[in-house]
Design an enzyme around this catalytic site. Sequence first.
Site, PDB file in Angstrom:
ATOM      1  N   TYR A  37      -5.490   6.682  -8.824  1.00 18.36           N
ATOM      2  CA  TYR A  37      -6.689   5.918  -8.464  1.00 18.36           C
ATOM      3  C   TYR A  37      -7.913   6.470  -9.188  1.00 18.36           C
ATOM      4  O   TYR A  37      -8.814   5.715  -9.572  1.00 18.36           O
ATOM      5  CB  TYR A  37      -6.919   5.964  -6.950  1.00 18.36           C
ATOM      6  CG  TYR A  37      -5.971   5.080  -6.174  1.00 18.36           C
ATOM      7  CD1 TYR A  37      -6.333   3.781  -5.830  1.00 18.36           C
ATOM      8  CD2 TYR A  37      -4.718   5.529  -5.791  1.00 18.36           C
ATOM      9  CE1 TYR A  37      -5.475   2.958  -5.124  1.00 18.36           C
ATOM     10  CE2 TYR A  37      -3.845   4.724  -5.085  1.00 18.36           C
ATOM     11  CZ  TYR A  37      -4.225   3.433  -4.759  1.00 18.36           C
ATOM     12  OH  TYR A  37      -3.363   2.627  -4.067  1.00 18.36           O
TER      13      TYR A  37
ATOM     14  N   CYS B 237       0.827  -1.211   0.000  1.00 20.25           N
ATOM     15  CA  CYS B 237       0.000   0.000   0.000  1.00 20.25           C
ATOM     16  C   CYS B 237       0.857   1.256   0.000  1.00 20.25           C
ATOM     17  O   CYS B 237       1.707   1.426   0.868  1.00 20.25           O
ATOM     18  CB  CYS B 237      -0.907  -0.020   1.240  1.00 20.25           C
ATOM     19  SG  CYS B 237      -1.822   1.508   1.502  1.00 20.25           S
TER      20      CYS B 237
END
Length: 338
Positions: free
Chosen positions: A183, A52
């Site tokens: 994203y 992440c």
Amino acid sequence: MTDNDSTRGSYVDPGREFVRDTRYIETRITADGRDGYPVEPGRYRLVAARACPWANRAIIVRRLLGLEGVLSMGLCGPTHDKRSWTFDLDPGGVDPVLKIPRLQDAYFARDPGYPRGITVPAIVDVPSGKVVTNNYPQITLDLSTEWTAYHREGAPQLYPEHLRAEIDEVADLVFRDVNNGVYRCGFAGSQESYDAAYDRLFARLDWLTDRLRNQRFLVGDTITEADVRLFTTLARFDPVYHGHFKCNRSTLTEMDVLWAYARDLFQTPGFGDTVDFAQIKEHYYVVHRDINPTGIVPKGPDLSSWHSPHGREALGGRPFGEGTPPPPPLPAETVPPF
């Protein structure tokens, strides 16, 4: 629907742009303990995942500041289902300190009805087993400013007071258009929202190229929080974002200034030695089945050039300012070579 299908998360809202939920648990761990959680060696555990980018920031800052001995770290595996990150890297799939198999257990210990995503990084109060905070932008700032009594000798000033306004300004632009921008491309639910996110992303990367062409770091002449925040996205750009998220105007390796800048940081102790490319690729390509239905993880790209000379020393700058590089990572926290 198979059991596997039923436990997978969904990341794309058809017909809509991606909007990140930024409502985090805002409790802070501070030197004065004003939120009820004072800085104490050994009391808290940073739960992260190398896959992440948001968690990678906390791993980098903890290491640069030398907080390994006072803030332990638990690492989740690279994949998860829609319920929670899990401790599947640990024996028996249970975190050895928190004694839980899923990070959600710490969230529910604090709030049994916790309604939002179970995210990393999170800092957990070990005695109570409760999450204290998952507010990742504030976590790294507090590690720099509230944990100073426990910084290693020679720790860098990642958030120096005289540069904070500029660091905040740059970091906000980088977050909106780059960190979150990739994203917004990858999870776009419409052509229109994808096109807009794509244009903003590469416009900002061009802006960063101009900014970094003649200066080694983003703000001032040393590494700061702003560099940490940009680096974790750049490290994932070619392995994941270029193909998986359709951020494909150019690869990072084709953006000469940013590629040299990223290699400069990667080769700096505390940055590249926290990056696990295998876990990064497994996470994105396996977890995001609504944009990669087969779950196939690509073999490429060739990542060996991360170790090639970057030439950024010619711009001057002092990576750690008046400080020094961190020592090698703890054996238990060493990333496998690639």
